[in-house]
Design a protein around this motif. Sequence first.
Motif, PDB file in Angstrom:
ATOM      1  N   VAL A  85       7.253 -14.344  -5.275  1.00  0.00           N
ATOM      2  CA  VAL A  85       5.972 -14.437  -5.972  1.00  0.00           C
ATOM      3  C   VAL A  85       5.494 -13.016  -6.244  1.00  0.00           C
ATOM      4  O   VAL A  85       5.483 -12.168  -5.349  1.00  0.00           O
ATOM      5  CB  VAL A  85       4.924 -15.187  -5.121  1.00  0.00           C
ATOM      6  N   TYR A  86       5.127 -12.767  -7.476  1.00  0.00           N
ATOM      7  CA  TYR A  86       4.630 -11.452  -7.856  1.00  0.00           C
ATOM      8  C   TYR A  86       3.112 -11.502  -7.870  1.00  0.00           C
ATOM      9  O   TYR A  86       2.511 -12.210  -8.674  1.00  0.00           O
ATOM     10  CB  TYR A  86       5.200 -11.037  -9.210  1.00  0.00           C
ATOM     11  N   THR A  87       2.503 -10.788  -6.934  1.00  0.00           N
ATOM     12  CA  THR A  87       1.043 -10.734  -6.833  1.00  0.00           C
ATOM     13  C   THR A  87       0.560  -9.543  -7.650  1.00  0.00           C
ATOM     14  O   THR A  87       1.350  -8.855  -8.293  1.00  0.00           O
ATOM     15  CB  THR A  87       0.605 -10.587  -5.368  1.00  0.00           C
ATOM     16  N   SER A  88      -0.728  -9.276  -7.590  1.00  0.00           N
ATOM     17  CA  SER A  88      -1.283  -8.156  -8.352  1.00  0.00           C
ATOM     18  C   SER A  88      -0.749  -6.816  -7.856  1.00  0.00           C
ATOM     19  O   SER A  88      -0.746  -5.837  -8.580  1.00  0.00           O
ATOM     20  CB  SER A  88      -2.808  -8.179  -8.278  1.00  0.00           C
ATOM     21  N   SER A  89      -0.282  -6.769  -6.596  1.00  0.00           N
ATOM     22  CA  SER A  89       0.152  -5.482  -6.044  1.00  0.00           C
ATOM     23  C   SER A  89       1.663  -5.371  -5.811  1.00  0.00           C
ATOM     24  O   SER A  89       2.188  -4.268  -5.778  1.00  0.00           O
ATOM     25  CB  SER A  89      -0.587  -5.208  -4.731  1.00  0.00           C
ATOM     26  N   ARG A  90       2.365  -6.512  -5.618  1.00  0.00           N
ATOM     27  CA  ARG A  90       3.790  -6.404  -5.321  1.00  0.00           C
ATOM     28  C   ARG A  90       4.435  -7.788  -5.275  1.00  0.00           C
ATOM     29  O   ARG A  90       3.779  -8.795  -5.460  1.00  0.00           O
ATOM     30  CB  ARG A  90       4.012  -5.686  -4.006  1.00  0.00           C
ATOM     31  N   ASP A 158      -0.830  -5.723  12.605  1.00  0.00           N
ATOM     32  CA  ASP A 158      -0.324  -4.980  11.460  1.00  0.00           C
ATOM     33  C   ASP A 158       0.902  -5.657  10.846  1.00  0.00           C
ATOM     34  O   ASP A 158       1.295  -5.349   9.729  1.00  0.00           O
ATOM     35  CB  ASP A 158      -0.017  -3.534  11.834  1.00  0.00           C
ATOM     36  N   GLN A 159       1.508  -6.632  11.565  1.00  0.00           N
ATOM     37  CA  GLN A 159       2.632  -7.411  11.018  1.00  0.00           C
ATOM     38  C   GLN A 159       2.167  -8.438   9.984  1.00  0.00           C
ATOM     39  O   GLN A 159       2.963  -8.966   9.225  1.00  0.00           O
ATOM     40  CB  GLN A 159       3.368  -8.144  12.138  1.00  0.00           C
ATOM     41  N   LEU A 160       0.872  -8.709   9.989  1.00  0.00           N
ATOM     42  CA  LEU A 160       0.300  -9.691   9.071  1.00  0.00           C
ATOM     43  C   LEU A 160       0.182  -9.072   7.688  1.00  0.00           C
ATOM     44  O   LEU A 160      -0.380  -7.994   7.526  1.00  0.00           O
ATOM     45  CB  LEU A 160      -1.080 -10.121   9.588  1.00  0.00           C
ATOM     46  N   ASP A 161       0.734  -9.728   6.685  1.00  0.00           N
ATOM     47  CA  ASP A 161       0.685  -9.218   5.327  1.00  0.00           C
ATOM     48  C   ASP A 161      -0.548  -9.782   4.629  1.00  0.00           C
ATOM     49  O   ASP A 161      -0.545 -10.908   4.149  1.00  0.00           O
ATOM     50  CB  ASP A 161       1.957  -9.608   4.572  1.00  0.00           C
ATOM     51  N   SER A 162      -1.625  -8.983   4.607  1.00  0.00           N
ATOM     52  CA  SER A 162      -2.841  -9.415   3.914  1.00  0.00           C
ATOM     53  C   SER A 162      -3.185  -8.442   2.798  1.00  0.00           C
ATOM     54  O   SER A 162      -4.342  -8.269   2.453  1.00  0.00           O
ATOM     55  CB  SER A 162      -4.002  -9.545   4.912  1.00  0.00           C
ATOM     56  N   SER A 163      -2.151  -7.801   2.218  1.00  0.00           N
ATOM     57  CA  SER A 163      -2.378  -6.823   1.155  1.00  0.00           C
ATOM     58  C   SER A 163      -2.922  -7.469  -0.115  1.00  0.00           C
ATOM     59  O   SER A 163      -3.568  -6.816  -0.914  1.00  0.00           O
ATOM     60  CB  SER A 163      -1.092  -6.064   0.850  1.00  0.00           C
ATOM     61  N   ASP A 164      -2.654  -8.728  -0.304  1.00  0.00           N
ATOM     62  CA  ASP A 164      -3.186  -9.451  -1.456  1.00  0.00           C
ATOM     63  C   ASP A 164      -3.987 -10.629  -0.929  1.00  0.00           C
ATOM     64  O   ASP A 164      -3.434 -11.498  -0.252  1.00  0.00           O
ATOM     65  CB  ASP A 164      -2.048  -9.940  -2.349  1.00  0.00           C
ATOM     66  N   PRO A 165      -5.297 -10.667  -1.203  1.00  0.00           N
ATOM     67  CA  PRO A 165      -6.136 -11.729  -0.612  1.00  0.00           C
ATOM     68  C   PRO A 165      -5.739 -13.147  -1.024  1.00  0.00           C
ATOM     69  O   PRO A 165      -6.071 -14.101  -0.344  1.00  0.00           O
ATOM     70  CB  PRO A 165      -7.546 -11.394  -1.099  1.00  0.00           C
TER      71      PRO A 165
END
Length: 195
Positions: A85-90, A158-165
């Motif tokens: 899945v391509y999000t707004s950031s990656r 920090d293992q949690l990927d919450s870079s894209d809400p």
Amino acid sequence: RANIRTIAGRRVSFNRGKSFMRMGGGLPAVAVHDLVIQPREHDLVVGTHGRSIWIADIEALEKISETELQSKFAVLEPTLSKEKVYTSSRMILDFTASINYISGANGICTVRLLTEKGTLLSEIKDSAETGINMVTIPVHVSKENLAAYEQELGDKKDQLDSSDPAFIVPPDGTYELEIVMAGQPAVRKKIVVRR
């Protein structure tokens, strides 16, 4: 070996037409002109009149036991699917769990994604009909449950990927699906997420 013997509209028989039960998954109530089972992919391909082609993954259905068919509530082993899945950031690898279950009555089925310690990550509700049902739940952490999960993770958050809400993705690991139907004991099934 496919257990599906006969399909009539939205009904399926596992015992050569002696009895039928509802089969969900979006098959419209239209004339069926052709049925093909793709053994390698475990797909039932249905050619309908005027409604194109309908495809259902029947791998779980092939494993249904007679006991499960006769029960008021039975949950089959979940399957995981992943896609890029391509999000707004990656780009992320997004997981979805699919659960097939048999219900003896119409009602609401609640599916919860939990950590092994029992922390709720997300929850969905499904309108169950008498017969075979399928529900999918994304392997995500809902915003409402993020704080409790971060607390469980402690210094590992920090293992949690919450870079894209839009996609709060838990780290690789073992999780549980809790499936609850009114009047029936909750059923838990494990899933393992590996990227």
